[in-house]
Design an enzyme around this catalytic site. Structure first.
Site, PDB file in Angstrom:
ATOM      1  N   THR A  14      -0.176   0.051  -2.499  1.00  0.00           N
ATOM      2  CA  THR A  14      -0.205  -1.418  -2.441  1.00  0.00           C
ATOM      3  C   THR A  14       0.957  -1.981  -1.643  1.00  0.00           C
ATOM      4  OG1 THR A  14      -1.426  -1.634  -4.493  1.00  0.00           O
ATOM      5  CG2 THR A  14      -0.018  -3.478  -3.913  1.00  0.00           C
ATOM      6  N   SER A  57      -2.916   5.828  -3.376  1.00  0.00           N
ATOM      7  CA  SER A  57      -2.288   6.947  -4.086  1.00  0.00           C
ATOM      8  C   SER A  57      -3.241   7.776  -4.946  1.00  0.00           C
ATOM      9  CB  SER A  57      -1.078   6.485  -4.884  1.00  0.00           C
ATOM     10  OG  SER A  57      -1.422   5.858  -6.074  1.00  0.00           O
ATOM     11  N   ASP A  91      -0.355   4.189  -8.599  1.00  0.00           N
ATOM     12  CA  ASP A  91      -1.283   4.904  -9.494  1.00  0.00           C
ATOM     13  C   ASP A  91      -0.837   6.337  -9.756  1.00  0.00           C
ATOM     14  OD1 ASP A  91      -2.754   2.619  -9.572  1.00  0.00           O
ATOM     15  OD2 ASP A  91      -4.466   3.386  -8.446  1.00  0.00           O
TER      16      ASP A  91
END
Ligand code: DAS
Length: 335
Positions: A14, A57, A91
């Protein structure tokens, strides 16, 4: 003396995402873009940018993370860095950070960061997290601590850090021990120290050893165990109930015995913090004492995904059962 030379190694997530329209975002930005978006970083460091990958990720693998470690070693050497920051998706950030922590054979600060809100969102946290991470990587206080996770102005040891909230900027926590430190007006303060994570040797790539992870649930009769036993896995991590228990039907499943005979089986807890018990319950076949008697290895302070990372690296190195057991013992306070 010039400003500290700090590397920024971008991996996607992100923090590197740009809006697609329609409210979604995709990781596209490289390290130079992240640096351009935070020009004030040049006031606190002499930043060097390197893009390692641009992945969401969930798609990062153990192999990617071992390659990332090798890139970081080369980055520090080639650019004579005083510290290095990895930007990655949140993540799997805890697994990425723990993998490089296990492999990092240097006192040079290594800080992993990310973002919860992408750059198009109000209150995007990427630039603030990157700034805190660069300040931490430039700090003498971060030397010799192995990999650190810095988000939301908190400093966590990679060994304990977990994503504890799916969407809040205060996403990262260290449930067992708490954070090591914090940033005060941009200055890293690290009053708590941790021992270095015991190091493991980088595996030869590609890592062919796959380790399965099963989380127990109420009424779990071990129906998935045959798939693991016949799946060619090099090991199994079980995230058991609280103190490290599984249902009797799971423990007594023939495929569980088959796995114990053939591969390392590691027991973590699906509880949020603490270690699996060692000597509290007996008299039922899924108790921690009964499982230990049958050869199950305690994950110690490691949560299940981190135990899986460690077991994957040990299995990739072809470590024999006693060395696997010894490696996990170093993560436990208990005998
Ligand atoms: N969950 C997103 C993030 O926080 C996406 C990812 O992990 O890549 O970075």
């Amino acid at each position: 003396m010039g400003l500290p030379r700090i590397g920024i190694a971008a991996c996607g997530g992100t923090i590197a995402a740009t809006a697609d329209g329609g409210g979604t975002a995709t990781p596209r930005l490289g390290a130079a873009d992240l640096l351009d978006a935070a020009p004030w970083l040049r006031d606190i460091a002499d930043p060097q940018a390197r893009t390692v990958m641009t992945k969401a990720s969930p798609d990062i693998t153990v192999d990617d993370t071992v390659r990332l470690h090798d890139e970081l070693v080369a980055f520090v050497r080639d650019e004579r860095l005083d510290g290095v920051v990895v930007t990655s998706g949140t993540d799997t950030l805890e697994e990425v950070a723990f993998t490089v922590d296990l492999l990092w054979d240097s006192d040079v600060p290594l800080v992993v960061t990310g973002a919860i809100r992408n750059a198009s969102k109000p209150g995007a946290d990427g630039p603030a997290n990157l700034t805190a991470a660069v300040a931490t990587a430039a700090s003498a206080a971060a030397r010799g601590l192995g990999a650190l996770v810095v988000l939301n102005d908190q400093v966590h040891a990679a060994r304990y850090a977990r994503k504890g909230n799916s969407g809040n900027v205060a996403a990262f926590v260290s449930p067992t021990v708490g954070p090591l430190g914090y940033l005060a007006e941009g200055v890293p303060v690290i009053p708590l120290r941790v021992s270095r994570t015991p190091r493991v040797d980088p595996p030869v790539l590609p890592v062919s050893a796959a380790v399965a992870l099963l989380t127990t649930f109420m009424g779990d009769d071990g129906a998935l165990l045959p798939a693991v036993a016949s799946g060619g896995f090099a090991g199994l991590v079980v995230a058991g109930f609280g103190g490290g228990h599984v249902p009797a039907a799971f423990a007594e499943h023939p495929a569980f015995a088959q796995l114990l005979d053939s591969v390392p089986v590691v027991l973590a807890s699906r509880a949020n913090a603490g270690e699996p018990l060692r000597a509290t319950y007996s008299g039922f076949s899924g108790s921690e004492t009964e499982l230990a008697r049958r050869g199950v290895i305690s994950a110690g302070c490691l949560d299940a995904p981190k135990a899986r990372v460690l077991l994957t690296l040990l299995a990739a190195a072809g470590e024999p059962p006693e060395r696997v057991r010894a490696a996990f013992r170093r993560f436990s306070a208990l005998p």
